[in-house]
Design a protein around this motif. Structure first.
Motif, short mmCIF file in Angstrom:
data_model
loop_
_atom_site.label_atom_id
_atom_site.label_comp_id
_atom_site.label_asym_id
_atom_site.label_seq_id
_atom_site.Cartn_x
_atom_site.Cartn_y
_atom_site.Cartn_z
N THR A 135 7.50 -1.61 -8.72
CA THR A 135 8.04 -2.98 -8.78
C THR A 135 8.36 -3.49 -7.38
O THR A 135 8.11 -4.66 -7.05
CB THR A 135 9.30 -3.00 -9.67
N MET A 136 8.90 -2.60 -6.52
CA MET A 136 9.12 -2.99 -5.12
C MET A 136 7.78 -3.34 -4.46
O MET A 136 7.68 -4.31 -3.72
CB MET A 136 9.79 -1.85 -4.35
N ALA A 137 6.77 -2.52 -4.74
CA ALA A 137 5.44 -2.76 -4.15
C ALA A 137 4.92 -4.14 -4.56
O ALA A 137 4.47 -4.93 -3.72
CB ALA A 137 4.46 -1.66 -4.59
N ALA A 138 4.99 -4.42 -5.85
CA ALA A 138 4.48 -5.70 -6.35
C ALA A 138 5.26 -6.86 -5.73
O ALA A 138 4.69 -7.91 -5.40
CB ALA A 138 4.58 -5.74 -7.88
N GLY A 139 6.56 -6.66 -5.53
CA GLY A 139 7.40 -7.70 -4.91
C GLY A 139 6.95 -8.03 -3.50
O GLY A 139 6.88 -9.19 -3.10
N GLU A 140 6.61 -6.98 -2.73
CA GLU A 140 6.14 -7.20 -1.35
C GLU A 140 4.85 -8.03 -1.37
O GLU A 140 4.69 -8.97 -0.61
CB GLU A 140 5.86 -5.87 -0.64
N LEU A 141 3.95 -7.67 -2.26
CA LEU A 141 2.66 -8.36 -2.28
C LEU A 141 2.82 -9.82 -2.69
O LEU A 141 2.09 -10.69 -2.22
CB LEU A 141 1.66 -7.67 -3.18
N GLY A 142 3.79 -10.08 -3.56
CA GLY A 142 4.00 -11.44 -4.02
C GLY A 142 4.40 -12.40 -2.91
O GLY A 142 4.29 -13.61 -3.06
N LYS A 143 4.87 -11.85 -1.79
CA LYS A 143 5.31 -12.71 -0.69
C LYS A 143 4.14 -13.16 0.19
O LYS A 143 4.30 -14.04 1.04
CB LYS A 143 6.32 -11.96 0.18
N ASP A 159 0.82 -1.22 0.00
CA ASP A 159 0.00 0.00 0.00
C ASP A 159 0.85 1.25 0.00
O ASP A 159 0.63 2.18 -0.77
CB ASP A 159 -0.84 0.06 1.29
N ARG A 160 1.80 1.26 0.90
CA ARG A 160 2.60 2.45 1.12
C ARG A 160 3.49 2.72 -0.09
O ARG A 160 3.59 3.85 -0.57
CB ARG A 160 3.43 2.24 2.39
N LEU A 161 4.13 1.66 -0.64
CA LEU A 161 5.01 1.84 -1.79
C LEU A 161 4.22 2.25 -3.03
O LEU A 161 4.66 3.09 -3.81
CB LEU A 161 5.81 0.56 -2.06
N ALA A 162 3.03 1.66 -3.21
CA ALA A 162 2.19 2.03 -4.36
C ALA A 162 1.79 3.49 -4.25
O ALA A 162 1.73 4.22 -5.23
CB ALA A 162 0.96 1.13 -4.44
N GLU A 163 1.52 3.93 -3.02
CA GLU A 163 1.14 5.33 -2.78
C GLU A 163 2.35 6.25 -3.02
O GLU A 163 2.24 7.27 -3.69
CB GLU A 163 0.66 5.45 -1.33
N ASP A 164 3.50 5.87 -2.47
CA ASP A 164 4.70 6.70 -2.60
C ASP A 164 5.17 6.77 -4.05
O ASP A 164 5.81 7.75 -4.45
CB ASP A 164 5.85 6.17 -1.72
N ALA A 165 4.86 5.75 -4.84
CA ALA A 165 5.26 5.74 -6.25
C ALA A 165 4.67 6.95 -6.98
O ALA A 165 5.24 7.44 -7.96
CB ALA A 165 4.84 4.44 -6.92
N LYS A 166 3.53 7.43 -6.48
CA LYS A 166 2.90 8.60 -7.12
C LYS A 166 3.75 9.85 -6.97
O LYS A 166 3.59 10.81 -7.72
CB LYS A 166 1.54 8.87 -6.49
N LEU A 167 4.61 9.88 -5.94
CA LEU A 167 5.46 11.06 -5.71
C LEU A 167 6.71 11.04 -6.58
O LEU A 167 7.51 11.98 -6.57
CB LEU A 167 5.90 11.10 -4.23
N ALA A 168 6.90 9.96 -7.34
CA ALA A 168 8.15 9.81 -8.10
C ALA A 168 8.33 10.93 -9.12
O ALA A 168 7.38 11.30 -9.81
CB ALA A 168 8.15 8.46 -8.81
#
Lengths: 234, 234
Positions: A58-66, A38-47
């Motif tokens: 991609t980091m966000a998706a990796g976390e969820l995959g676990k 959640d947090r990484l997907a949200e922070d990705a918007k600030l990129a």
């Protein structure tokens, strides 16, 4: 029956307290991964660039995959994944509420320092688990340093360009550590079974106070090493 | 040199127009996946339960996982993935801006109907590609119906409980289709190379107007089938 006999439940059948503790542990780790998503997907918007955005997504998706293998193990142990996560929602949500990044760089430092701290802690706990659960927990950690390289590069570049940023991010890192300890303490106070994983039981070796102190020192030292990798004082 | 010789560039070396068209196509598909990630991660916040939230977040992570192989192929063809995506940012962003779900159910229908429509369209285009690119495009489609089952179940349950919801969601599905066509038309008008994939070239067979019409009919029919699977009029 033939099928369920193949599932390795480790020490679980012999020790209901241990089983409850492992379900707790897998619950807190998997809710942590979901929140990290959640947090990484949200922070990705600030990129600032599309490349940075995709790197964080991609980091966000990796976390969820676990999450799926952790949930599967909880089910194998006779638990319900969502019930197992529920007791930890508050502490983890509070952690994120108190450490909402105000900009892209704070988000990057949080991703690097926060996830690193959590991983170190789970790796310490893993030493006290049965082999099957240990392997699962260790495999859920961020062993690949791919995204770490990306974060270190971005933060160091920014500090080189704007030296005052370093002071602000160093304070931010200290706040992340403080908030993580506050919430970890709350969890430890609430969940005896989880604490007992570390302090041991009748048939299980555990840590005495001195050993717990040394573990805490190791976690702090690794936190300092990560901050220094980013070019920040801890 | 030995390494690059192993990369199959298909028809690309013989036909610069085809190469540009394929890079365009992979660019628009990958930006579509990135946007789908964003949107699904955002819509996951509207989920009424933690289970629903994880289901949608898993769909989001799945979309993002498809980006890396598409980007790799763009690089193999001598393109830059981010430059390849740039011409399509506006149309895809506009699509999402005009179809922001107002609640959880609209988000579910959009995930199901919107992604289904895009996948059907890419599958139609895939027939005109060299085998390597075709396989890559087809593998990036949502062949596993896992999340579709989840969406169908949730939407049907809700319509059964609140029949008026069906009328509202049927309108919503029509709006999604209309907006998708509007943006697809804009892309077709802007990107001749992409249009030429369908209409053919000197050495490549393409579609005449009647065949394009039949393709459009197939897309519309599949859209109607998906709406009906959700229990909605199209």
């Amino acid at each position: 029956m033939a099928e369920s006999a193949e599932i390795d439940t480790g020490l679980v059948d012999d020790d209901p307290g241990y089983r409850a503790a492992v379900i707790d542990l897998l619950g807190v780790i998997s809710y942590g991964e979901i929140s990290a998503f959640d947090r990484l997907a949200e922070d990705a918007k600030l990129a600032p660039t599309m490349q940075d955005k995709v790197a964080l997504a991609t980091m966000a998706a990796g976390e969820l995959g676990k999450v799926a293998p952790l949930h599967q193990r909880i089910s194998e142990l006779g638990g319900d994944p969502y019930e197992a996560m529920a007791p930890f929602n508050k502490a983890i949500d509070e952690f994120h509420r108190h450490t909402a990044p105000s900009d892209w760089l704070e988000g990057l430092v949080k991703a690097f320092v926060g996830d690193g701290l959590a991983d170190d802690f789970y790796r310490e706990i893993a030493a006290f688990l049965d082999p099957t659960t240990r392997d699962l927990v260790v495999s859920s950690l961020d062993e690949d340093g791919g995204h770490a390289v990306f974060v270190v590069d971005r933060v160091r570049t920014e500090i080189a360009a704007h030296p005052t940023v370093g002071g602000r991010l160093a304070l931010w890192g200290r706040r992340l550590m403080g908030e993580a300890l506050t919430q970890a303490q709350r969890v430890a106070a609430d969940r005896d079974s989880l604490t007992a994983l570390l302090t041991g039981g009748v048939d299980r070796p555990g840590l005495d106070l001195a050993a717990l102190g040394r573990m805490f020192t190791r976690l702090t030292e690794r936190h300092a090493a990560r901050m220094s990798e980013l070019g920040l004082d801890s």
